[in-house]
Design a protein around this motif. Structure first.
Motif, PDB file in Angstrom:
ATOM      1  N   ARG A  85       0.830  -1.206   0.000  1.00 27.99           N
ATOM      2  CA  ARG A  85       0.000   0.000   0.000  1.00 27.99           C
ATOM      3  C   ARG A  85       0.860   1.250   0.000  1.00 27.99           C
ATOM      4  O   ARG A  85       0.569   2.221  -0.708  1.00 27.99           O
ATOM      5  N   GLY A  86       1.924   1.235   0.792  1.00 25.62           N
ATOM      6  CA  GLY A  86       2.810   2.397   0.834  1.00 25.62           C
ATOM      7  C   GLY A  86       3.520   2.619  -0.489  1.00 25.62           C
ATOM      8  O   GLY A  86       3.694   3.756  -0.934  1.00 25.62           O
ATOM      9  N   PHE A  87       3.924   1.528  -1.137  1.00 25.91           N
ATOM     10  CA  PHE A  87       4.576   1.640  -2.443  1.00 25.91           C
ATOM     11  C   PHE A  87       3.618   2.232  -3.466  1.00 25.91           C
ATOM     12  O   PHE A  87       3.979   3.148  -4.220  1.00 25.91           O
ATOM     13  N   ALA A  88       2.388   1.744  -3.481  1.00 23.44           N
ATOM     14  CA  ALA A  88       1.396   2.263  -4.426  1.00 23.44           C
ATOM     15  C   ALA A  88       1.111   3.739  -4.161  1.00 23.44           C
ATOM     16  O   ALA A  88       0.938   4.539  -5.104  1.00 23.44           O
ATOM     17  N   ARG A  89       1.065   4.120  -2.885  1.00 25.75           N
ATOM     18  CA  ARG A  89       0.818   5.524  -2.543  1.00 25.75           C
ATOM     19  C   ARG A  89       1.946   6.416  -3.048  1.00 25.75           C
ATOM     20  O   ARG A  89       1.703   7.502  -3.610  1.00 25.75           O
ATOM     21  N   GLU A  90       3.204   5.963  -2.886  1.00 34.35           N
ATOM     22  CA  GLU A  90       4.341   6.744  -3.360  1.00 34.35           C
ATOM     23  C   GLU A  90       4.304   6.903  -4.882  1.00 34.35           C
ATOM     24  O   GLU A  90       4.590   7.981  -5.413  1.00 34.35           O
ATOM     25  N   VAL A  91       3.965   5.835  -5.588  1.00 32.65           N
ATOM     26  CA  VAL A  91       3.865   5.905  -7.042  1.00 32.65           C
ATOM     27  C   VAL A  91       2.809   6.936  -7.453  1.00 32.65           C
ATOM     28  O   VAL A  91       3.031   7.762  -8.343  1.00 32.65           O
ATOM     29  N   ASP A  92       1.654   6.890  -6.802  1.00 30.34           N
ATOM     30  CA  ASP A  92       0.579   7.830  -7.126  1.00 30.34           C
ATOM     31  C   ASP A  92       0.979   9.268  -6.836  1.00 30.34           C
ATOM     32  O   ASP A  92       0.690  10.179  -7.632  1.00 30.34           O
ATOM     33  N   GLU A  93       1.641   9.490  -5.722  1.00 29.49           N
ATOM     34  CA  GLU A  93       2.038  10.857  -5.349  1.00 29.49           C
ATOM     35  C   GLU A  93       3.044  11.438  -6.335  1.00 29.49           C
ATOM     36  O   GLU A  93       3.096  12.653  -6.526  1.00 29.49           O
ATOM     37  N   LEU A  94       3.807  10.576  -6.967  1.00 32.61           N
ATOM     38  CA  LEU A  94       4.781  11.030  -7.966  1.00 32.61           C
ATOM     39  C   LEU A  94       4.167  11.134  -9.364  1.00 32.61           C
ATOM     40  O   LEU A  94       4.864  11.518 -10.312  1.00 32.61           O
ATOM     41  N   ALA A  95       2.893  10.775  -9.481  1.00 36.42           N
ATOM     42  CA  ALA A  95       2.212  10.755 -10.791  1.00 36.42           C
ATOM     43  C   ALA A  95       2.981   9.878 -11.772  1.00 36.42           C
ATOM     44  O   ALA A  95       3.087  10.193 -12.963  1.00 36.42           O
ATOM     45  N   ALA A  96       3.515   8.770 -11.247  1.00 35.29           N
ATOM     46  CA  ALA A  96       4.279   7.843 -12.068  1.00 35.29           C
ATOM     47  C   ALA A  96       3.437   6.594 -12.337  1.00 35.29           C
ATOM     48  O   ALA A  96       2.335   6.430 -11.805  1.00 35.29           O
ATOM     49  N   SER A  97       3.958   5.723 -13.177  1.00 34.32           N
ATOM     50  CA  SER A  97       3.297   4.462 -13.490  1.00 34.32           C
ATOM     51  C   SER A  97       4.362   3.400 -13.719  1.00 34.32           C
ATOM     52  O   SER A  97       5.277   3.610 -14.516  1.00 34.32           O
ATOM     53  N   PHE A  98       4.259   2.283 -13.003  1.00 35.91           N
ATOM     54  CA  PHE A  98       5.183   1.164 -13.160  1.00 35.91           C
ATOM     55  C   PHE A  98       4.385  -0.096 -13.513  1.00 35.91           C
ATOM     56  O   PHE A  98       3.321  -0.347 -12.949  1.00 35.91           O
ATOM     57  N   ASN A  99       4.921  -0.877 -14.432  1.00 40.25           N
ATOM     58  CA  ASN A  99       4.322  -2.159 -14.775  1.00 40.25           C
ATOM     59  C   ASN A  99       5.410  -3.216 -14.859  1.00 40.25           C
ATOM     60  O   ASN A  99       6.487  -2.962 -15.410  1.00 40.25           O
ATOM     61  N   PHE A 100       5.117  -4.394 -14.314  1.00 40.42           N
ATOM     62  CA  PHE A 100       6.063  -5.498 -14.276  1.00 40.42           C
ATOM     63  C   PHE A 100       5.394  -6.720 -14.914  1.00 40.42           C
ATOM     64  O   PHE A 100       4.276  -7.072 -14.548  1.00 40.42           O
TER      65      PHE A 100
END
Length: 435
Positions: A85-100
């Protein structure tokens, strides 16, 4: 449909990839020696990044099938002191997108980020790529998700056909089983197995990089060193080559369903074969050109035996095949198979016409520019090109290669590549008149 279709997706993406007049691909080497292809575009403060690691789910260790696929699904589940949850929150706050993502021959990482947040986004991504938590709580949760998918696949005729076809074609080679594993293999995986899968696949000796957007060559070099420097130097050995092992004929897998699914194919052609372009054009004429293909015209339009039928070239890293699929009512699938066999033989015996060749060339060369429609797609295509051993000049020469194929050449190649007497059909359902 999963396993051998991944390589097809890669091939088709590259073959049908778009071209814009302003695409200028630079080759970049970082201070630590990492290499990348870069397309600079400073009109928007935004960048897409793609990492591809060769080997993929084919590198699952013995008895650990599904470990690479599970590992890739866990990369977004936390790093350092961040849980999922914390990782997803950080990604959202940076307006970034990661896919694996995991496929049979590679694992990949895609990232999009704003220029103003690039350093922070790369730091976060580095944690996921180089130092994931693999927290046991997350492992158990994602295991449950995979097991649910596997349970659903047991009731899906398409997946049943895929599994049976691959097992018979490739045996004990990794291509012979689904990259998701089985319920037994997934339940047995430990945290150590996941860590091993990460170390085996995500190594410096097999990474390919591309970036498109608001970044310079110098900045990309520094970014690569930051992102990749902590990865293992080398991964595990690649699997051996495997030959397509199915003999001509029909295999029926009984399953209660009103409509049978049939997968069919035989050995294929390597991507770097000089005859590949001719074989690819022929593939589009036979079964890869959508509603205008011969198979669609004969099986669907003229006889109404199916809603859809297709075939294509699948050039994987360690095997090649020509493969296709059709679905039809149990009492009509036999007729559909007969028509497919007839069309395969007609292609070989009669070849293609000059008109068919010209129309298909026009379509393929015209479609070529249409999919370079954003930073992300371009980055994905550039990594795919690198992983297939193509040079960046391919972007400029691809249409010339298509147009250079002559009628005499394509009809010669058809006789070498398309083998109607070698076709094997794996049919899942209750087909009437088939044994």
């Amino acid at each position: 449909m999963k396993q051998f279709f991944y390589s097809l997706v890669t091939v088709v993406t590259i073959i049908a990839a778009p071209l814009r007049a302003d695409i200028d691909v630079q080759e970049v080497t970082s201070p630590l020696g990492f290499k990348a292809w870069l397309v600079e575009d400073h009109t928007i403060p935004f960048m897409s990044l793609r990492l591809g690691f060769k080997g993929g789910a084919s590198l699952d260790r013995a008895g650990k099938r599904g470990s690479v696929n599970l590992m890739m699904a866990l990369l977004e589940e936390g790093t350092d002191d961040l849980d999922a949850r914390g990782f997803a929150r950080e990604v959202d706050e940076l307006a970034a997108s990661f896919n694996f993502d995991a496929s049979g021959d590679s694992v990949s990482v895609s990232a999009r980020m704003l220029s103003e947040n690039r350093d922070a986004a790369i730091a976060l991504l580095k944690g996921a790529v180089a130092a994931p938590n693999f927290d046991q709580v997350a492992i158990d949760r994602v295991k449950g998700q995979v097991l649910s998918i596997l349970q659903s696949d047991l009731k899906d005729p398409n997946e049943i056909a895929q599994t049976a076809f691959n097992k018979a074609a490739f045996g004990d080679h990794p291509y012979g089983s689904t990259l998701s594993g089985t319920a037994v293999s997934i339940e047995s995986l430990t945290r150590k197995d996941i860590q091993n899968a990460h170390r085996d696949t995500m190594a410096r000796d097999r990474v390919f990089v591309s970036a498109v957007g608001d970044i310079t060559a110098e900045e990309l070099g520094a970014l690569m060193d930051t992102l990749l420097e902590d990865l293992p130097e080398t991964g595990t050995a690649m699997p051996e080559r495997v030959e397509f092992g199915l003999k001509p004929g029909i295999t029926v897998v009984p399953y209660e369903t009103p409509q049978s699914v049939a997968l069919f194919g035989h050995r294929g052609i390597k991507r770097d074969d000089p005859d590949f372009f001719a074989a690819f054009i022929a593939s589009n004429i036979l079964g890869g050109g959508g509603l205008d293909s011969r198979l669609m015209e004969e099986v669907r339009d003229k006889r109404g035996l199916t809603y859809g039928v297709y075939s294509f070239l699948s050039a994987r890293d360690h095997a090649e095949l020509v493969v296709g699929q059709v679905a039809s009512a149990n009492d009509r699938v036999g007729a559909a198979i007969d028509v497919i066999k007839d069309e395969w033989a007609r292609l070989v015996n009669e070849g293609v016409s000059q008109e068919e060749l010209d129309v298909t060339k026009t379509y393929l060369t015209g479609a070529y520019p249409l999919r370079f429609d954003g930073n992300g797609p371009i980055a994905n295509i550039l990594v795919g090109m690198q992983m297939q051993g193509l040079s960046k000049d391919y972007i400029n020469t691809r249409n010339d290669n298509v147009n250079a194929v002559t009628l005499k050449e394509i009809n010669r190649v058809i006789k070498d590549v398309y083998l109607p007497d070698d076709l094997h059909f794996t049919v899942v359902g209750k087909p009437e008149g088939l044994e």
